[in-house]
Design an enzyme around this catalytic site. Structure first.
Site, PDB file in Angstrom:
ATOM      1  N   SER A   1      40.966  65.814  -1.509  1.00  0.00           N
ATOM      2  CA  SER A   1      42.086  65.842  -2.446  1.00  0.00           C
ATOM      3  C   SER A   1      43.107  64.790  -2.040  1.00  0.00           C
ATOM      4  O   SER A   1      43.654  64.846  -0.930  1.00  0.00           O
ATOM      5  CB  SER A   1      42.738  67.221  -2.439  1.00  0.00           C
ATOM      6  OG  SER A   1      44.021  67.124  -3.025  1.00  0.00           O
TER       7      SER A   1
ATOM      8  N   HIS B   1      39.111  64.275  -5.614  1.00  0.00           N
ATOM      9  CA  HIS B   1      39.860  65.346  -6.277  1.00  0.00           C
ATOM     10  C   HIS B   1      41.286  64.867  -6.548  1.00  0.00           C
ATOM     11  O   HIS B   1      42.004  64.464  -5.636  1.00  0.00           O
ATOM     12  CB  HIS B   1      39.853  66.589  -5.391  1.00  0.00           C
ATOM     13  CG  HIS B   1      40.419  67.809  -6.049  1.00  0.00           C
ATOM     14  ND1 HIS B   1      39.716  68.551  -6.974  1.00  0.00           N
ATOM     15  CD2 HIS B   1      41.620  68.426  -5.912  1.00  0.00           C
ATOM     16  CE1 HIS B   1      40.459  69.576  -7.374  1.00  0.00           C
ATOM     17  NE2 HIS B   1      41.632  69.515  -6.752  1.00  0.00           N
TER      18      HIS B   1
ATOM     19  N   ASP C   1      44.813  65.858  -8.081  1.00  0.00           N
ATOM     20  CA  ASP C   1      45.681  66.985  -8.450  1.00  0.00           C
ATOM     21  C   ASP C   1      46.855  66.527  -9.309  1.00  0.00           C
ATOM     22  O   ASP C   1      47.677  65.725  -8.870  1.00  0.00           O
ATOM     23  CB  ASP C   1      46.225  67.654  -7.189  1.00  0.00           C
ATOM     24  CG  ASP C   1      45.167  68.485  -6.483  1.00  0.00           C
ATOM     25  OD1 ASP C   1      44.519  69.308  -7.155  1.00  0.00           O
ATOM     26  OD2 ASP C   1      44.993  68.292  -5.263  1.00  0.00           O
TER      27      ASP C   1
ATOM     28  N   MET D   1      50.202  67.705 -11.203  1.00  0.00           N
ATOM     29  CA  MET D   1      51.209  68.779 -11.243  1.00  0.00           C
ATOM     30  C   MET D   1      52.418  68.322 -12.037  1.00  0.00           C
ATOM     31  O   MET D   1      52.803  67.154 -11.973  1.00  0.00           O
ATOM     32  CB  MET D   1      51.639  69.140  -9.820  1.00  0.00           C
ATOM     33  CG  MET D   1      50.479  69.540  -8.931  1.00  0.00           C
ATOM     34  SD  MET D   1      51.049  70.020  -7.308  1.00  0.00           S
ATOM     35  CE  MET D   1      49.487  70.257  -6.456  1.00  0.00           C
TER      36      MET D   1
ATOM     37  N   HIS E   1      42.109  67.776 -11.595  1.00  0.00           N
ATOM     38  CA  HIS E   1      42.534  69.181 -11.601  1.00  0.00           C
ATOM     39  C   HIS E   1      43.916  69.239 -12.243  1.00  0.00           C
ATOM     40  O   HIS E   1      44.914  68.879 -11.627  1.00  0.00           O
ATOM     41  CB  HIS E   1      42.558  69.684 -10.143  1.00  0.00           C
ATOM     42  CG  HIS E   1      43.034  71.094  -9.995  1.00  0.00           C
ATOM     43  ND1 HIS E   1      43.340  71.646  -8.771  1.00  0.00           N
ATOM     44  CD2 HIS E   1      43.266  72.077 -10.920  1.00  0.00           C
ATOM     45  CE1 HIS E   1      43.734  72.899  -8.944  1.00  0.00           C
ATOM     46  NE2 HIS E   1      43.718  73.182 -10.226  1.00  0.00           N
TER      47      HIS E   1
ATOM     48  N   MET F   1      47.138  70.887 -13.377  1.00  0.00           N
ATOM     49  CA  MET F   1      48.045  72.026 -13.197  1.00  0.00           C
ATOM     50  C   MET F   1      49.262  71.710 -14.058  1.00  0.00           C
ATOM     51  O   MET F   1      50.356  71.428 -13.553  1.00  0.00           O
ATOM     52  CB  MET F   1      48.387  72.192 -11.712  1.00  0.00           C
ATOM     53  CG  MET F   1      47.214  72.707 -10.887  1.00  0.00           C
ATOM     54  SD  MET F   1      47.378  72.386  -9.126  1.00  0.00           S
ATOM     55  CE  MET F   1      46.715  70.733  -9.037  1.00  0.00           C
TER      56      MET F   1
ATOM     57  N   MET G   1      40.570  79.053  -6.932  1.00  0.00           N
ATOM     58  CA  MET G   1      41.709  78.654  -6.099  1.00  0.00           C
ATOM     59  C   MET G   1      41.821  79.640  -4.929  1.00  0.00           C
ATOM     60  O   MET G   1      41.891  80.854  -5.142  1.00  0.00           O
ATOM     61  CB  MET G   1      43.020  78.705  -6.895  1.00  0.00           C
ATOM     62  CG  MET G   1      43.194  77.647  -7.974  1.00  0.00           C
ATOM     63  SD  MET G   1      43.215  75.940  -7.415  1.00  0.00           S
ATOM     64  CE  MET G   1      44.571  75.919  -6.247  1.00  0.00           C
TER      65      MET G   1
ATOM     66  N   GLY H   1      49.990  74.247  -6.311  1.00  0.00           N
ATOM     67  CA  GLY H   1      51.286  73.576  -6.239  1.00  0.00           C
ATOM     68  C   GLY H   1      51.490  72.736  -4.992  1.00  0.00           C
ATOM     69  O   GLY H   1      52.232  71.758  -5.029  1.00  0.00           O
ATOM     70  N   PHE H   2      50.811  73.090  -3.906  1.00  0.00           N
ATOM     71  CA  PHE H   2      51.050  72.378  -2.652  1.00  0.00           C
ATOM     72  C   PHE H   2      49.778  72.284  -1.823  1.00  0.00           C
ATOM     73  O   PHE H   2      48.949  73.198  -1.864  1.00  0.00           O
ATOM     74  CB  PHE H   2      52.123  73.102  -1.822  1.00  0.00           C
ATOM     75  CG  PHE H   2      53.426  73.234  -2.565  1.00  0.00           C
ATOM     76  CD1 PHE H   2      54.345  72.190  -2.593  1.00  0.00           C
ATOM     77  CD2 PHE H   2      53.700  74.395  -3.280  1.00  0.00           C
ATOM     78  CE1 PHE H   2      55.524  72.305  -3.317  1.00  0.00           C
ATOM     79  CE2 PHE H   2      54.879  74.523  -4.009  1.00  0.00           C
ATOM     80  CZ  PHE H   2      55.801  73.470  -4.032  1.00  0.00           C
TER      81      PHE H   2
ATOM     82  N   GLY I   1      48.086  71.937   2.117  1.00  0.00           N
ATOM     83  CA  GLY I   1      48.402  72.456   3.447  1.00  0.00           C
ATOM     84  C   GLY I   1      48.699  73.946   3.521  1.00  0.00           C
ATOM     85  O   GLY I   1      49.290  74.405   4.497  1.00  0.00           O
TER      86      GLY I   1
ATOM     87  N   ASP J   1      39.064  75.510  -3.777  1.00  0.00           N
ATOM     88  CA  ASP J   1      40.202  74.593  -3.593  1.00  0.00           C
ATOM     89  C   ASP J   1      41.360  75.319  -2.919  1.00  0.00           C
ATOM     90  O   ASP J   1      41.919  76.261  -3.476  1.00  0.00           O
ATOM     91  CB  ASP J   1      40.630  74.063  -4.978  1.00  0.00           C
ATOM     92  CG  ASP J   1      41.711  72.986  -4.902  1.00  0.00           C
ATOM     93  OD1 ASP J   1      42.080  72.579  -3.776  1.00  0.00           O
ATOM     94  OD2 ASP J   1      42.174  72.554  -5.980  1.00  0.00           O
ATOM     95  N   GLY J   2      41.714  74.855  -1.723  1.00  0.00           N
ATOM     96  CA  GLY J   2      42.885  75.368  -1.019  1.00  0.00           C
ATOM     97  C   GLY J   2      42.557  75.915   0.363  1.00  0.00           C
ATOM     98  O   GLY J   2      41.796  76.863   0.497  1.00  0.00           O
ATOM     99  N   GLY J   3      43.111  75.277   1.389  1.00  0.00           N
ATOM    100  CA  GLY J   3      42.958  75.782   2.759  1.00  0.00           C
ATOM    101  C   GLY J   3      41.558  75.660   3.328  1.00  0.00           C
ATOM    102  O   GLY J   3      41.212  76.375   4.279  1.00  0.00           O
TER     103      GLY J   3
ATOM    104  N   GLY K   1      42.071  68.750   1.280  1.00  0.00           N
ATOM    105  CA  GLY K   1      43.117  67.726   1.314  1.00  0.00           C
ATOM    106  C   GLY K   1      43.584  67.473   2.725  1.00  0.00           C
ATOM    107  O   GLY K   1      43.143  66.519   3.385  1.00  0.00           O
ATOM    108  N   SER K   2      44.450  68.367   3.231  1.00  0.00           N
ATOM    109  CA  SER K   2      45.040  68.153   4.555  1.00  0.00           C
ATOM    110  C   SER K   2      43.979  68.103   5.656  1.00  0.00           C
ATOM    111  O   SER K   2      44.134  67.345   6.618  1.00  0.00           O
ATOM    112  CB  SER K   2      46.079  69.240   4.848  1.00  0.00           C
ATOM    113  OG  SER K   2      45.562  70.522   4.571  1.00  0.00           O
TER     114      SER K   2
HETATM  115  C1  DX5 Z   1      46.746  72.806  -4.578  1.00  0.00           C
HETATM  116  C2  DX5 Z   1      45.746  71.725  -4.914  1.00  0.00           C
HETATM  117  C3  DX5 Z   1      44.753  71.426  -3.866  1.00  0.00           C
HETATM  118  C4  DX5 Z   1      45.336  70.888  -2.586  1.00  0.00           C
HETATM  119  C5  DX5 Z   1      44.464  71.365  -1.460  1.00  0.00           C
HETATM  120  O1  DX5 Z   1      47.450  73.164  -5.712  1.00  0.00           O
HETATM  121  O2  DX5 Z   1      45.041  72.081  -6.088  1.00  0.00           O
HETATM  122  O3  DX5 Z   1      43.750  70.557  -4.343  1.00  0.00           O
HETATM  123  O4  DX5 Z   1      45.395  69.501  -2.512  1.00  0.00           O
HETATM  124  O5  DX5 Z   1      45.041  70.991  -0.268  1.00  0.00           O
HETATM  125  P1  DX5 Z   1      44.590  71.617   1.104  1.00  0.00           P
HETATM  126  O6  DX5 Z   1      43.146  71.305   1.289  1.00  0.00           O
HETATM  127  O7  DX5 Z   1      45.471  70.951   2.097  1.00  0.00           O
HETATM  128  O8  DX5 Z   1      44.832  73.110   1.007  1.00  0.00           O
HETATM  129 ZN    ZN Z   2      43.260  70.863  -6.665  1.00  0.00          ZN
END
Ligand code: DX5
Ligand code: ZN
Length: 222
Positions: free
Chosen positions: A9, A34, A36, A38, A68, A70, A139, A144-145, A147, A177-179, A199-200
């Protein structure tokens, strides 16, 4: 099950060097990018839109761009992303007035439609949509964020979606997606995901190729 895909991401990339960052993760073995989007309305953050997607596409991104959305409303922006080179376009059912129409719109514009489920969104939305989707996104954080911490109930949700996909007999990607990290990706793969957004965990690591390799090892060892 389909070949596992890893989708870094770009939310956690260095935006001042976005083209180089995307080249680097693709060279490191990324299967998708990916992207994102927002809007500070549907989610409390603001990121990038079709102009940046188009810039990456023109830059020569050699893997599909996994958009993606949002954002609310959804439909107004779909044709812009299709023209900007999106491969997949995934949206949240709560953000669309007419879910079936949005799916059709994405397909009509030559992209692959996906539906995203927030941690508290029930899977009922799959009842009349699964037969038209190419991707289901679960999800594992609230959108929204980057990390944030992985919410464990997503594993049970993945298992349920996997069953529904198998029963449908169609090829539908199951994305998480997420963490997502090297440490938990094996249990996520076991639960049925075949497409892994991170992502992170990737952009925050010193060696993208080593991280992608470690992730892939965990996935195939499941
Ligand atoms: C959150 C995003 C994710 C985000 C994942 O709203 O949709 O794609 O970038 O980031 P990590 O992998 O750091 O949780
Ligand atoms: Zn995403």
């Amino acid at each position: 099950m389909a070949t596992p895909w890893i989708a870094p991401s770009i939310l956690s990339a260095d935006f001042a060097r976005l083209g180089d960052e995307v080249d680097a993760v693709i060279a490191a073995g990324a299967d998708l990018v990916h992207f994102d989007v927002m809007d500070n309305h549907y989610v409390p953050n603001l990121t990038v839109g079709p102009l940046v997607c188009e810039a990456l596409h023109k830059h020569g991104v050699k893997v599909p761009i996994d958009v993606h959305l949002m954002v609310r409303p959804v439909d107004r922006i779909v044709p812009d992303f299709a023209a900007a080179g999106a491969g997949y376009i995934t949206f949240h059912p709560e953000a669309s007035e007419h879910i079936d129409r949005t799916i059709e719109l994405i397909r009509e514009h030559g992209c692959r439609p996906g539906l995203a489920f927030n941690p508290a969104t029930p899977l009922d939305y799959l009842d009349y949509t699964l037969e038209k989707l190419d991707l289901v996104l679960v999800m594992s954080v609230n959108p929204g964020f980057g990390g944030q911490k992985f919410i464990p109930s997503a594993l049970c949700k993945l298992e349920q979606v996997r069953k529904r996909i198998e029963a449908s007999g169609r090829e539908v990607r199951l994305e998480i997606d997420g963490g997502v990290k090297v440490e938990n990706i094996q249990s996520i793969a076991r639960a049925g995901a075949d497409t892994f957004v991170a992502g992170s965990a990737i952009f925050g690591s010193p060696d993208y190729a080593a991280t992608l390799r470690a992730m892939r090892e965990q996935i195939t060892r499941k």
